[in-house]
Design a protein around this motif. Structure first.
Motif, PDB file in Angstrom:
ATOM      1  N   GLU A 116       0.836  -1.168  -0.156  1.00 29.43           N
ATOM      2  CA  GLU A 116      -0.166  -0.019  -0.057  1.00 29.43           C
ATOM      3  C   GLU A 116       0.965   1.211  -0.049  1.00 29.43           C
ATOM      4  OE1 GLU A 116      -2.789  -0.143   3.404  1.00 29.43           O
ATOM      5  OE2 GLU A 116      -3.548  -2.275   2.672  1.00 29.43           O
ATOM      6  N   LEU A 117       1.814   1.214   0.559  1.00 36.45           N
ATOM      7  CA  LEU A 117       2.793   2.483   0.752  1.00 36.45           C
ATOM      8  C   LEU A 117       3.437   2.670  -0.447  1.00 36.45           C
ATOM      9  CD1 LEU A 117       4.011   4.505   2.961  1.00 36.45           C
ATOM     10  CD2 LEU A 117       5.818   2.618   3.422  1.00 36.45           C
ATOM     11  N   PHE A 118       4.010   1.568  -1.161  1.00 32.69           N
ATOM     12  CA  PHE A 118       4.816   1.743  -2.411  1.00 32.69           C
ATOM     13  C   PHE A 118       3.590   2.030  -3.371  1.00 32.69           C
ATOM     14  CE2 PHE A 118       7.868  -1.392  -0.828  1.00 32.69           C
ATOM     15  CZ  PHE A 118       8.729  -0.548  -0.468  1.00 32.69           C
ATOM     16  N   GLU A 119       2.454   1.572  -3.385  1.00 30.85           N
ATOM     17  CA  GLU A 119       1.483   2.232  -4.585  1.00 30.85           C
ATOM     18  C   GLU A 119       1.199   3.774  -4.221  1.00 30.85           C
ATOM     19  OE1 GLU A 119      -2.355   0.232  -6.383  1.00 30.85           O
ATOM     20  OE2 GLU A 119      -2.187  -0.104  -4.141  1.00 30.85           O
ATOM     21  N   GLU A 120       1.187   3.930  -3.032  1.00 33.17           N
ATOM     22  CA  GLU A 120       0.809   5.410  -2.599  1.00 33.17           C
ATOM     23  C   GLU A 120       1.805   6.446  -3.251  1.00 33.17           C
ATOM     24  OE1 GLU A 120       0.654   7.866   1.390  1.00 33.17           O
ATOM     25  OE2 GLU A 120      -0.812   5.975   1.191  1.00 33.17           O
ATOM     26  N   ILE A 121       3.142   6.036  -2.948  1.00 30.92           N
ATOM     27  CA  ILE A 121       4.331   6.786  -3.342  1.00 30.92           C
ATOM     28  C   ILE A 121       4.801   6.570  -4.900  1.00 30.92           C
ATOM     29  CG2 ILE A 121       5.045   7.642  -1.067  1.00 30.92           C
ATOM     30  CD1 ILE A 121       7.404   5.574  -1.538  1.00 30.92           C
ATOM     31  N   GLU A 122       4.040   5.640  -5.627  1.00 34.51           N
ATOM     32  CA  GLU A 122       4.200   5.234  -6.956  1.00 34.51           C
ATOM     33  C   GLU A 122       5.797   4.774  -7.382  1.00 34.51           C
ATOM     34  OE1 GLU A 122       3.048   8.480  -9.423  1.00 34.51           O
ATOM     35  OE2 GLU A 122       0.960   8.408  -8.898  1.00 34.51           O
ATOM     36  N   LEU A 123       6.268   3.725  -6.386  1.00 35.91           N
ATOM     37  CA  LEU A 123       7.581   3.491  -6.428  1.00 35.91           C
ATOM     38  C   LEU A 123       7.384   1.870  -6.955  1.00 35.91           C
ATOM     39  CD1 LEU A 123      10.430   3.934  -5.614  1.00 35.91           C
ATOM     40  CD2 LEU A 123      10.152   3.018  -3.664  1.00 35.91           C
ATOM     41  N   TRP A 124       7.304   1.743  -8.304  1.00 34.25           N
ATOM     42  CA  TRP A 124       6.663   0.741  -9.256  1.00 34.25           C
ATOM     43  C   TRP A 124       7.819  -0.570  -8.934  1.00 34.25           C
ATOM     44  CZ3 TRP A 124       2.098   1.982  -9.669  1.00 34.25           C
ATOM     45  CH2 TRP A 124       1.875   3.258 -10.171  1.00 34.25           C
ATOM     46  N   ASP A 125       8.968  -0.556  -8.813  1.00 36.39           N
ATOM     47  CA  ASP A 125       9.932  -1.518  -8.876  1.00 36.39           C
ATOM     48  C   ASP A 125       9.719  -2.253  -7.436  1.00 36.39           C
ATOM     49  OD1 ASP A 125      11.053  -0.974 -10.952  1.00 36.39           O
ATOM     50  OD2 ASP A 125      12.814  -0.039 -10.361  1.00 36.39           O
ATOM     51  N   SER A 126       9.307  -1.543  -6.338  1.00 36.81           N
ATOM     52  CA  SER A 126       9.295  -2.314  -5.008  1.00 36.81           C
ATOM     53  C   SER A 126       7.708  -2.721  -5.031  1.00 36.81           C
ATOM     54  CB  SER A 126       9.172  -1.261  -4.050  1.00 36.81           C
ATOM     55  OG  SER A 126      10.620  -0.645  -3.724  1.00 36.81           O
ATOM     56  N   LEU A 127       6.741  -2.135  -5.517  1.00 33.14           N
ATOM     57  CA  LEU A 127       5.490  -2.445  -5.779  1.00 33.14           C
ATOM     58  C   LEU A 127       5.455  -4.000  -6.495  1.00 33.14           C
ATOM     59  CD1 LEU A 127       2.442  -1.931  -5.357  1.00 33.14           C
ATOM     60  CD2 LEU A 127       2.653  -1.093  -7.676  1.00 33.14           C
ATOM     61  N   ILE A 128       5.826  -4.005  -7.459  1.00 29.66           N
ATOM     62  CA  ILE A 128       6.090  -5.281  -8.297  1.00 29.66           C
ATOM     63  C   ILE A 128       6.719  -6.427  -7.317  1.00 29.66           C
ATOM     64  CG2 ILE A 128       7.313  -6.386 -10.354  1.00 29.66           C
ATOM     65  CD1 ILE A 128       6.789  -3.662 -11.795  1.00 29.66           C
ATOM     66  N   VAL A 129       7.909  -6.255  -6.517  1.00 27.09           N
ATOM     67  CA  VAL A 129       8.356  -7.032  -5.569  1.00 27.09           C
ATOM     68  C   VAL A 129       7.270  -7.534  -4.559  1.00 27.09           C
ATOM     69  CG1 VAL A 129      10.229  -7.315  -3.812  1.00 27.09           C
ATOM     70  CG2 VAL A 129      10.494  -6.437  -5.914  1.00 27.09           C
ATOM     71  N   CYS A 130       6.691  -6.687  -4.339  1.00 29.58           N
ATOM     72  CA  CYS A 130       5.700  -6.917  -3.088  1.00 29.58           C
ATOM     73  C   CYS A 130       4.597  -7.975  -3.702  1.00 29.58           C
ATOM     74  CB  CYS A 130       5.062  -5.661  -2.504  1.00 29.58           C
ATOM     75  SG  CYS A 130       5.931  -4.649  -1.341  1.00 29.58           S
ATOM     76  N   LEU A 131       4.048  -7.567  -4.802  1.00 32.36           N
ATOM     77  CA  LEU A 131       2.793  -8.495  -5.480  1.00 32.36           C
ATOM     78  C   LEU A 131       3.532  -9.736  -5.727  1.00 32.36           C
ATOM     79  CD1 LEU A 131       1.456  -5.731  -8.025  1.00 32.36           C
ATOM     80  CD2 LEU A 131       0.357  -6.589  -6.059  1.00 32.36           C
ATOM     81  N   THR A 132       4.736  -9.922  -6.133  1.00 35.95           N
ATOM     82  CA  THR A 132       5.318 -11.171  -6.504  1.00 35.95           C
ATOM     83  C   THR A 132       5.512 -11.893  -5.106  1.00 35.95           C
ATOM     84  OG1 THR A 132       6.690 -10.154  -8.489  1.00 35.95           O
ATOM     85  CG2 THR A 132       7.348 -12.567  -7.390  1.00 35.95           C
TER      86      THR A 132
END
Length: 137
Positions: free
Chosen positions: A45-61
């Protein structure tokens, strides 16, 4: 300034002399710490809010949401189709070699992550010549 509670006017003089990291950087560090603690959903949620896509993708994985990760990666590829790291992430999410080859193509054969992934996949199928080719590239 030696007083226990100096007036605001006295403190304000020194406000710009102290380095304080930008908010986005602090939030990124918080997200990384949340992942380290196993709180991947909160970090997502935090990475999505700050639009940090690489980390968001890691979290989803990490959460096993590979299809959602692939959708996010495709949206990012629409913005930057020459990002080899995104092509490798898509290959990992969908478990397809063609995306690693595309990463090599857009990087001019310089993506070490793509070479590593292709070498591991070749070794898994016991195609030793192809694996050696990618390991030495």
């Amino acid at each position: 300034l030696d007083a226990p509670n100096p007036p605001a006017a006295a403190r304000l003089r020194y406000a710009h002399s102290v380095w304080f990291p930008p908010g986005a950087l602090l939030r990124k560090e918080l997200g990384e710490q949340l992942i380290a603690l196993g709180m991947v959903g909160a970090a997502l949620e935090l990475f999505e809010e700050i639009e940090l896509w690489d980390s968001l993708i890691v979290c989803l994985t990490l959460l096993g949401k590979k299809q959602q990760a692939a959708t996010t990666i495709r949206r990012r590829l629409a913005v930057d189709p020459d990002d080899a790291k995104l092509w490798c992430a898509l290959g990992d999410a969908l478990d397809e070699e063609e995306h690693f080859r595309k990463a090599l193509e857009v990087s001019g054969g310089k993506s070490s992550r793509a070479h590593r992934s292709l070498a591991r996949r070749a070794a898994a199928r016991e195609d030793w010549a192809r694996a050696a080719e990618h390991w030495t590239a």
